[in-house]
Scaffold this motif. Structure first.
Motif, PDB file in Angstrom:
ATOM      1  N   HIS A 192       0.799   2.171   8.957  1.00 41.24           N
ATOM      2  CA  HIS A 192      -0.475   1.703   8.411  1.00 41.24           C
ATOM      3  C   HIS A 192      -0.410   1.561   6.897  1.00 41.24           C
ATOM      4  O   HIS A 192      -1.255   0.908   6.293  1.00 41.24           O
ATOM      5  N   VAL A 193       0.546   2.222   6.266  1.00 43.31           N
ATOM      6  CA  VAL A 193       0.809   2.005   4.843  1.00 43.31           C
ATOM      7  C   VAL A 193       2.272   1.601   4.706  1.00 43.31           C
ATOM      8  O   VAL A 193       3.070   1.810   5.622  1.00 43.31           O
TER       9      VAL A 193
ATOM     10  N   GLY B  85       2.754   5.556  11.634  1.00 42.47           N
ATOM     11  CA  GLY B  85       2.057   4.514  12.371  1.00 42.47           C
ATOM     12  C   GLY B  85       2.131   3.165  11.683  1.00 42.47           C
ATOM     13  O   GLY B  85       1.495   2.212  12.124  1.00 42.47           O
TER      14      GLY B  85
ATOM     15  N   VAL C 187      -3.401   4.753  -1.706  1.00 42.05           N
ATOM     16  CA  VAL C 187      -4.225   5.153  -0.565  1.00 42.05           C
ATOM     17  C   VAL C 187      -4.209   6.673  -0.416  1.00 42.05           C
ATOM     18  O   VAL C 187      -3.267   7.241   0.124  1.00 42.05           O
TER      19      VAL C 187
ATOM     20  N   THR D 186       0.850  -1.182   0.000  1.00 45.86           N
ATOM     21  CA  THR D 186       0.000   0.000   0.000  1.00 45.86           C
ATOM     22  C   THR D 186       0.889   1.237   0.000  1.00 45.86           C
ATOM     23  O   THR D 186       1.864   1.312   0.748  1.00 45.86           O
TER      24      THR D 186
END
Lengths: 497, 318
Positions: free
Chosen positions: B198-199, B196, B182, B154
Motif C-alpha cells: 500500500h506504500v 500489502g 505516510v 509514498t
C-alpha cells in the motif's frame, strides 16, 4: 502435505500434566486479572513473564495465551455484576449483562458469559489452525481506506444502539468523537486540545471514560435513589439451562466469526469486535426489544466475539510477526526472548511449537469453561452484598482502577469528571453506548481517513474505487438506515392496523 | 557546523571525563536496581529493560524491577524522574530520541538538561526498504523514480513527529526529491502497509521487519548511517551514493538530577561492560542494534547537538 507427525507430537506436548498445570494457572490468573480493574491482558502477561524464563517456551506461551483468554472472561464478569468492565473488552457485555444480573439472574449472566467466551475462544482457535496463512494474506489487502470503511461501519451501529432518540444518540456520538481529538495529532505529532496538560498528550484512555460514565454514574444514580433500608435484590446462582444455551448457539457462532475476523485486523481488538457482534446480534434477533434489558443474546454476542479475537490476533502475530494488540505485543516480545521468530517461516521451521500453541489455545477454552462454571456461584455472591456497601465499594474500585491504569492522580480526577458527565447524560436520557463506541472507533476513523487521502494525494474516489472499501461502506449505509427504516415501517403498519 | 560542534564538544569532554574518573571507583550495583521506562508492556523501551534486568541480575547478583511509567509520550516518566526519583544511582530511566522530542513539543516538561545523562548504549540503524515486487532495486533507482515523478512515491514511517520522519525530511532535502510521507500507528503498522504494497517504501529500523528482510519479502536499499550494517553487507550507505544523511536514533540511560559524578561514571562503566552478557547480547544482535557506547560527558555533548537539530525539526512541523 499435512504434517501428522508434528501434530501428534504437539498434542502429546500439550497433554502433559506440566503444560496443563501452567495452562490452568494462566487461565486462573487471567480471570483474576480481568476482574481487577486496570489490569489488562498486556499487564497481566508482562507480570508473569519474568517467572517463565526457566520454563519450556511452549508451556510458557500457552500459559500466557490462557491468561489472555481468562482475562476476557473476567472483564465481562465485573461488567455484569458491578456495571464496570474490568477490561476494555468487556465494555459491550455491560449493556445486557448488568440488567440481567439486576433482575436476580446473576448466575445466568455469568454462565452465559463463560459459555459464550469458551465457545468463541474454541471456534476461533479451530479457524486459526485451518486458515491462518490465507487469512493473513487477506488481511494484508486491507489498507487505510478499508480500515476507514470498517470504522464507519462500526459507527453506523449507533443507529441501533440509540433506540429511543436518534438525535440524542447522534449528540452522544459527536461528544465521543470530540474526546478522541484530545491528545497528539497523529499526522503532525504535535499536541492538540491538551489545555497545556502533559497528562493529556496521549489522549484520554477510554477505560477511564467508561469507568466514569458507567460505574461512577451508576453509583451516583443509586445514591440518589436512597432507600438504605431497601432489601437487596434477590438473586439466583442458577446457571443457564440447556435449552437456553441451545437457543444462543446461532448468535454465538456468528459472533465468534465476527470476533475472529476483527481480531485479525491489527489494532482493532476485543472491544470493537464485541460492539460489532452486539449490534449484529440485535439486528438479527427475533426479540430486539429485549436488548438493553437483560437479553441473553446481548450477553452472549460480545463475550463470544471478544474471546474469538484472540484466535484472530494470533494470525498476524504468528504469520506476519506483527502484534495486533498490547497483549499480543507482550507475547511477541516473549517469543523473541525465547529465541523464536514469528513470521511465515515459523510454520515450516517450528511446526511442533505452532501446533502446540493451537492445541494449548483449544485446551484453554475447555479450562475456562470448567473454571468459569465452577467459580460462577461464588462470583455471583457479590450480588448478596447489601446495596450501600456495594455501591461504596464500586466507587472505591472506580478510583482505584483509574489509579491502576496510569498511576496518575490526574486520571482519578478525570474519572470523577466523567462520572458527573455520565450522571447528567443518564438524567437527560443521552445514551452512553454511542459515546463509548465513538471513543473506540474515532481514532481508527480519523487516522485512516487522513492516511487514505495522503495515499490518494487528496482524491476522495479512493473510497469508492477499491472494491473491499466500497462494499464495506455500502454495508455501513445500509446498516445505518436499517433500524430507522424498520422503525418507520412498523409505525406505518401499526397505523394501518 | 554540527560536525565541528560535536568535535569541539568531544575535545572538551575528554579531559572532563578523565578528571571525573574516580580515584576510588564506586561499587555499583550493590542492591536492587529500579529500571524505569515510559513504554507500556511490550513497547520498545520495555522490551529493552526486560532484557537488561536479567542481565544485571546474572552479572551482579542484585535484584531488579522494571517500572512502566506510561503517559504523555514520555512526559510522565521524565517528570517523575526529575522530581521524585532518588539520585542514589538505583533508579534509572531508559531513553530514546522521544525524551528529547517530547519536551520540545510542549511546555513545562523536564528535558535532558534537567536529568543526568549516564550512557548511550546503542544506535538503532535507520534504513529504507521496499517490497520484493517493487521495480525499484537500488537507492539510485529510487532517486531516479522520485525525480521523474515528484510526489509520486509514498513512504511509510512509524509515527509523525518521530526521528524517522526527521531522517526522511533530511533525506528529501539532501537529495532534492519530494515523496509523500505516510505516518502510521507504529513501525509494525508501517511494515504491514509495505507488506500489502500500500506504500512504496518504508523508513524505519530493520528490527521491525526482521523476518521479512531475511526471507526476501522486503528489500533494504540504503542505510542512513556512516557504515554498512554487519547483517546486510551488500546494502550501501546513503553517503556511498553521495549524500550525507545520518540518523542518530540513540538508546541510553538517564538518571535523576544531581547525581554524584563518580557514581555516574561507575554506572556507565558497569552498563558498558554488559554487551557480551546474556540475554543482553541476544537482544541487541537479534534486534540489529549497533553497540555505540558513550560515557556521560560524550553522551551529553551528543545530546546537545541532537537536541538543536530536533528543535528546528519540530518548529518546521508547526
Amino acid at each position: 502435505m499435512i504434517d501428522y507427525a508434528s501434530i501428534g507430537e504437539a498434542f502429546l506436548n500439550v497433554m502433559t500434566p506440566y503444560t496443563l498445570f501452567f495452562l490452568f494457572l494462566g487461565v486462573l490468573i487471567g480471570i483474576v486479572a480481568g476482574i481487577l480493574p486496570g489490569i489488562n491482558g498486556a499487564i497481566g502477561i508482562s507480570l508473569i513473564l519474568p517467572f517463565t524464563f526457566g520454563m519450556e517456551p511452549a508451556a510458557a506461551l500457552i500459559m500466557m495465551l490462557g491468561l489472555w483468554g481468562g482475562q476476557n472472561f473476567g472483564g465481562g464478569v465485573t461488567a455484569a455484576l458491578i456495571h464496570a468492565p474490568g477490561a476494555a473488552s468487556g465494555a459491550a457485555t455491560l449493556f445486557d449483562g448488568y440488567p440481567l444480573a439486576q433482575k436476580g439472574q446473576a448466575g445466568k449472566a455469568l454462565g452465559i458469559i463463560c459459555i459464550a467466551s469458551s465457545i468463541g475462544w474454541f471456534l476461533s482457535t479451530i479457524l486459526l489452525a485451518l486458515i491462518a496463512l490465507p487469512l493473513a494474506a487477506f488481511a494484508l489487502r486491507f489498507s487505510a481506506p478499508e480500515y476507514f470503511a470498517v470504522g464507519i461501519f462500526g459507527l453506523s451501529m449507533v443507529a441501533s444502539l440509540a433506540t429511543k432518540n436518534i438525535f440524542k444518540g447522534a449528540i452522544a456520538t459527536l461528544f465521543g468523537l470530540l474526546i478522541v481529538t484530545i491528545g497528539t495529532d497523529p499526522f503532525s505529532g504535535l499536541p492538540r486540545f491538551t489545555f497545556g496538560r502533559y497528562e493529556l498528550m496521549d489522549g484520554i484512555n477510554f477505560l477511564i471514560v467508561m469507568i466514569g460514565v458507567f460505574a461512577l454514574a451508576e453509583v451516583l444514580v443509586q445514591v440518589q435513589r436512597g432507600g438504605v433500608q431497601e432489601k437487596m435484590v434477590s438473586f439466583s446462582r442458577e446457571l443457564p439451562s440447556w435449552p437456553e444455551i441451545r437457543a444462543l448457539l446461532p448468535v454465538i457462532l456468528r459472533s465468534s466469526g465476527i470476533g475472529m475476523l476483527v481480531g485479525t485486523a491489527p489494532g482493532a481488538g476485543g472491544s470493537i469486535a464485541a460492539f460489532i457482534a452486539y449490534s449484529e446480534a440485535k439486528r438479527f434477533s427475533r426479540k430486539p426489544e429485549e436488548f438493553g434489558h437483560g437479553s441473553h443474546e446481548g450477553v452472549a454476542a460480545p463475550e463470544a466475539a471478544n474471546n474469538a479475537t484472540e484466535g484472530g490476533a494470533m494470525v498476524p502475530l504468528l504469520a506476519l510477526g506483527v502484534p495486533g494488540s498490547g497483549a499480543a505485543a507482550v507475547i511477541l516480545a516473549a517469543m523473541v526472548l525465547y529465541g523464536l521468530r514469528p513470521g511465515p517461516q515459523i510454520f515450516v521451521q517450528q511446526p511442533v511449537l505452532v501446533y502446540s500453541l493451537f492445541f494449548g489455545l483449544a485446551m484453554g477454552a475447555v479450562v475456562l469453561l470448567i473454571l468459569g462454571l465452577l467459580l460462577t456461584p461464588y462470583l455471583a455472591m457479590v450480588m448478596r452484598i447489601p446495596r450501600p456497601y456495594l455501591i461504596t465499594g464500586i466507587a472505591g474500585v472506580a478510583f482505584m482502577a483509574a489509579m491502576a491504569i496510569t498511576g496518575l492522580l490526574f486520571d482519578v480526577r478525570l474519572v470523577l469528571l466523567f462520572g458527573v458527565i455520565g450522571y447528567i447524560m443518564r438524567r437527560y436520557e443521552f445514551p452512553a453506548a454511542p459515546m463509548i463506541l465513538a471513543l473506540v472507533l474515532g481514532f481508527m476513523i480519523e487516522t485512516n481517513l487522513r492516511r487514505s487521502l495522503i495515499l490518494s494525494d487528496g482524491d476522495w474516489s479512493i473510497f469508492f474505487t477499491r472494491p473491499i472499501a466500497a462494499t464495506i461502506l455500502g454495508l455501513a449505509i445500509l446498516s445505518f438506515l436499517f433500524p430507522i427504516l424498520r422503525t418507520l415501517l412498523s409505525r406505518r403498519s401499526s397505523l394501518k392496523g | 557546523m554540527n560536525g565541528f560542534k560535536t568535535l569541539l564538544a568531544g575535545v572538551l569532554a575528554v579531559p572532563l571525563g578523565l578528571a571525573a574518573a574516580p580515584a576510588d571507583a564506586q561499587d555499583w550495583p550493590t542492591r536492587q536496581v529500579n529500571l524505569v521506562t515510559h513504554s507500556s508492556p511490550g513497547g520498545g523501551g520495555d522490551v529493552m529493560l526486560r532484557n537488561l534486568a536479567p542481565t544485571i541480575e546474572n552479572k551482579f547478583g542484585v535484584s531488579t524491577t522494571v517500572d512502566n511509567r506510561v503517559g504523555g509520550s514520555g512526559a510522565v516518566a521524565m517528570t517523575w524522574m526529575a522530581t521524585q526519583a532518588n539520585p542514589d544511582g538505583y533508579t534509572l530511566l531508559s531513553v530514546t530520541p522521544t525524551q528529547l522530542i517530547t519536551p520540545l513539543r510542549a511546555e513545562g516538561i523536564p528535558s535532558y538538561e534537567d536529568l543526568t545523562p549516564i550512557a548511550r548504549l546503542f544506535l538503532d540503524p535507520t534504513t529504507l526498504y521496499v517490497h520484493r515486487n517493487s521495480p525499484i532495486e537500488t537507492i539510485e533507482e529510487f532517486l531516479e523514480e522520485a525525480r521523474a515523478n515528484p510526489r509520486g512515491l509514498t513512504v511509510g514511517i512509524g509515527s509523525a513527529g518521530s526521528l524517522d520522519q526527521l531522517v526522511l525530511q533530511n533525506f528529501m532535502a539532501a537529495t532534492d526529491i519530494e515523496v509523500r510521507t505516510v505516518p502510521h500507528e507504529g513501525g509494525g503498522d508501517a511494515v504491514l502497509a509495505l507488506l500489502g504494497e500500500h506504500v512504496d517504501a518504508v523508513v524505519g529500523e530493520p528490527g521491525q521487519a526482521l523476518t521479512h528482510l531475511e526471507d526476501g519479502t522486503l528489500r533494504m536499499i540504503t542505510v542512513f548511517q556512516d557504515e554498512r550494517l554487519d547483517a546486510y553487507p551488500d546494502v550501501p550507505t546513503l553517503s556511498e551514493v553521495g549524500y550525507d544523511v545520518v540518523s542518530n536514533k540513540f538508546r541510553g540511560i538517564f538518571g535523576p538530577p544531581n547525581m554524584d559524578p563518580d557514581l555516574v561514571e561507575a554506572i556507565a562503566e558497569a552498563l558498558g561492560g554488559l554487551y557480551q552478557d546474556e540475554p543482553w547480547n541476544t537482544y541487541w544482535v537479534e534486534g540489529s542494534l549497533n553497540p555505540a557506547f558513550l560515557g556521560p560527558d560524550d553522551f551529553k555533548a551528543n545530546l546537545d547537538v541532537a537536541n538543536e537539530e530536533l528543535r528546528s525539526f519540530i518548529e518546521s512541523l508547526n
